[in-house]
Motif scaffolding. Structure first.
Motif, PDB file in Angstrom:
ATOM      1  N   LEU A   1      45.204  31.168  46.928  1.00  0.00           N
ATOM      2  CA  LEU A   1      43.976  31.940  47.064  1.00  0.00           C
ATOM      3  C   LEU A   1      44.182  33.132  47.991  1.00  0.00           C
ATOM      4  O   LEU A   1      43.756  34.250  47.681  1.00  0.00           O
ATOM      5  CB  LEU A   1      42.858  31.040  47.602  1.00  0.00           C
ATOM      6  N   ALA A   2      44.846  32.906  49.113  1.00  0.00           N
ATOM      7  CA  ALA A   2      45.089  34.001  50.068  1.00  0.00           C
ATOM      8  C   ALA A   2      45.957  35.091  49.446  1.00  0.00           C
ATOM      9  O   ALA A   2      45.684  36.295  49.614  1.00  0.00           O
ATOM     10  CB  ALA A   2      45.752  33.454  51.327  1.00  0.00           C
ATOM     11  N   PHE A   3      46.986  34.676  48.711  1.00  0.00           N
ATOM     12  CA  PHE A   3      47.894  35.635  48.070  1.00  0.00           C
ATOM     13  C   PHE A   3      47.138  36.492  47.056  1.00  0.00           C
ATOM     14  O   PHE A   3      47.279  37.721  47.044  1.00  0.00           O
ATOM     15  CB  PHE A   3      49.031  34.872  47.383  1.00  0.00           C
ATOM     16  N   ILE A   4      46.346  35.852  46.212  1.00  0.00           N
ATOM     17  CA  ILE A   4      45.598  36.590  45.194  1.00  0.00           C
ATOM     18  C   ILE A   4      44.617  37.562  45.841  1.00  0.00           C
ATOM     19  O   ILE A   4      44.505  38.727  45.418  1.00  0.00           O
ATOM     20  CB  ILE A   4      44.846  35.610  44.263  1.00  0.00           C
ATOM     21  N   VAL A   5      43.911  37.100  46.869  1.00  0.00           N
ATOM     22  CA  VAL A   5      42.921  37.957  47.529  1.00  0.00           C
ATOM     23  C   VAL A   5      43.590  39.138  48.217  1.00  0.00           C
ATOM     24  O   VAL A   5      43.152  40.291  48.074  1.00  0.00           O
ATOM     25  CB  VAL A   5      42.088  37.137  48.538  1.00  0.00           C
ATOM     26  N   VAL A   6      44.674  38.890  48.963  1.00  0.00           N
ATOM     27  CA  VAL A   6      45.324  39.958  49.729  1.00  0.00           C
ATOM     28  C   VAL A   6      45.965  40.993  48.804  1.00  0.00           C
ATOM     29  O   VAL A   6      45.755  42.200  48.964  1.00  0.00           O
ATOM     30  CB  VAL A   6      46.369  39.363  50.696  1.00  0.00           C
ATOM     31  N   VAL A   7      46.753  40.532  47.837  1.00  0.00           N
ATOM     32  CA  VAL A   7      47.402  41.471  46.917  1.00  0.00           C
ATOM     33  C   VAL A   7      46.348  42.175  46.061  1.00  0.00           C
ATOM     34  O   VAL A   7      46.437  43.383  45.811  1.00  0.00           O
ATOM     35  CB  VAL A   7      48.432  40.751  46.027  1.00  0.00           C
ATOM     36  N   GLY A   8      45.335  41.426  45.615  1.00  0.00           N
ATOM     37  CA  GLY A   8      44.266  42.031  44.818  1.00  0.00           C
ATOM     38  C   GLY A   8      43.520  43.096  45.581  1.00  0.00           C
ATOM     39  O   GLY A   8      43.192  44.165  45.030  1.00  0.00           O
ATOM     40  N   CYS A   9      43.248  42.843  46.854  1.00  0.00           N
ATOM     41  CA  CYS A   9      42.550  43.843  47.676  1.00  0.00           C
ATOM     42  C   CYS A   9      43.419  45.072  47.907  1.00  0.00           C
ATOM     43  O   CYS A   9      42.920  46.203  47.904  1.00  0.00           O
ATOM     44  CB  CYS A   9      42.145  43.226  49.007  1.00  0.00           C
ATOM     45  N   ALA A  10      44.724  44.862  48.109  1.00  0.00           N
ATOM     46  CA  ALA A  10      45.632  45.997  48.307  1.00  0.00           C
ATOM     47  C   ALA A  10      45.627  46.911  47.084  1.00  0.00           C
ATOM     48  O   ALA A  10      45.494  48.137  47.194  1.00  0.00           O
ATOM     49  CB  ALA A  10      47.047  45.497  48.588  1.00  0.00           C
ATOM     50  N   VAL A  11      45.764  46.306  45.900  1.00  0.00           N
ATOM     51  CA  VAL A  11      45.788  47.094  44.660  1.00  0.00           C
ATOM     52  C   VAL A  11      44.413  47.686  44.371  1.00  0.00           C
ATOM     53  O   VAL A  11      44.297  48.849  43.971  1.00  0.00           O
ATOM     54  CB  VAL A  11      46.265  46.218  43.483  1.00  0.00           C
ATOM     55  N   GLY A  12      43.363  46.891  44.585  1.00  0.00           N
ATOM     56  CA  GLY A  12      42.012  47.382  44.326  1.00  0.00           C
ATOM     57  C   GLY A  12      41.647  48.563  45.204  1.00  0.00           C
ATOM     58  O   GLY A  12      41.060  49.550  44.731  1.00  0.00           O
ATOM     59  N   CYS A  13      41.992  48.476  46.489  1.00  0.00           N
ATOM     60  CA  CYS A  13      41.709  49.591  47.403  1.00  0.00           C
ATOM     61  C   CYS A  13      42.520  50.823  47.027  1.00  0.00           C
ATOM     62  O   CYS A  13      42.007  51.950  47.051  1.00  0.00           O
ATOM     63  CB  CYS A  13      42.020  49.179  48.837  1.00  0.00           C
ATOM     64  N   ALA A  14      43.795  50.613  46.681  1.00  0.00           N
ATOM     65  CA  ALA A  14      44.639  51.739  46.283  1.00  0.00           C
ATOM     66  C   ALA A  14      44.078  52.432  45.043  1.00  0.00           C
ATOM     67  O   ALA A  14      44.046  53.664  44.956  1.00  0.00           O
ATOM     68  CB  ALA A  14      46.066  51.256  46.024  1.00  0.00           C
ATOM     69  N   ASP A  15      43.622  51.633  44.087  1.00  0.00           N
ATOM     70  CA  ASP A  15      43.069  52.198  42.856  1.00  0.00           C
ATOM     71  C   ASP A  15      41.765  52.940  43.123  1.00  0.00           C
ATOM     72  O   ASP A  15      41.535  54.030  42.579  1.00  0.00           O
ATOM     73  CB  ASP A  15      42.842  51.080  41.840  1.00  0.00           C
TER      74      ASP A  15
END
Length: 218
Positions: free
Chosen positions: A56-70
């Motif tokens: 869960l932590a991995f998905i949230v952290v990586v997802g937030c990184a990509v989402g913010c970048a996008d």
């Protein structure tokens, strides 16, 4: 500034001008966001072995990184700067080699592909405990960025801007990851093994090989 813009166009045309049928197909597939599927699946399987909390932590952290970048690249900067892509720039669009009729959206600065790829690659590469994995993911992100210039839809300056956005988002995401791990998951030790990192490295290069095989037969 005019000289920099002129150099940007020259470099783009030099990269875009070196093309053949194999690399047209290869770069087309590299450029697709779906090219991350195998890497994402392997990373998810690795996390599932360690339990639901790291997953869960991995998905949230990586997802937030990509989402913010996008969001920063596509939602804010592109609309604010409104720099035309090479394929939409009347001054050079007739000189650009277009693959499969693809010209992208109207504006190209900064490249969301570059931002997203570097956000994902650097975040995952820093989380996993092996330098070779980070280098492999960076190489993969660079290949994705090159594919955007090869396809003629981004100037090198667009790529550089996206790269910086991606690195900034990855740095913030990794800082958040370290706090989450220390507080909630593994306060006293390393979460992942070198073997875990090697599996992601293998997934990166397997993706490149599979895309190359697909390009040969197209």
């Amino acid at each position: 500034m005019e000289q920099l813009i002129g150099l940007d166009a020259q470099w783009l045309l030099a990269i875009n001008g070196c093309h053949n049928a194999f690399f047209d197909a290869f770069m087309w597939h590299v450029s697709k966001m779906s090219s991350w599927i195998l890497i994402a699946i392997v990373a998810l399987i690795i996390n599932l072995k360690h339990g639901w909390k790291p997953t869960l932590a991995f998905i949230v952290v990586v997802g937030c990184a990509v989402g913010c970048a996008d969001f920063i690249s596509s939602g804010i900067i592109k609309n604010a700067v409104q720099r035309l892509r090479p394929t939409h720039n009347p001054a050079i669009e007739s000189l650009v080699h277009v693959v499969r009729g693809y010209r992208g959206g109207q504006f190209g600065f900064v490249s969301s592909h570059a931002a997203n790829s570097f956000a994902a690659a650097v975040t995952v590469g820093l989380i996993l405990p092996h330098r070779a994995t980070l280098c492999s993911l960076l190489a993969w992100a660079c290949l994705q960025c090159y594919s955007r210039m090869y396809l003629g839809v981004h100037y090198p300056g667009d790529i550089l801007g996206g790269l910086l956005v991606g690195l900034a988002c990855a740095a913030i995401a990794f800082a958040a990851w370290k706090r989450i791990v220390r507080r909630f998951i593994e306060p006293g030790g390393s979460l992942y093994t070198v073997r875990d990192a090697h599996q992601v490295t293998a997934a990166v290069w397997a993706t490149v090989v599979l895309i190359a095989i697909a390009a040969i037969f197209q």
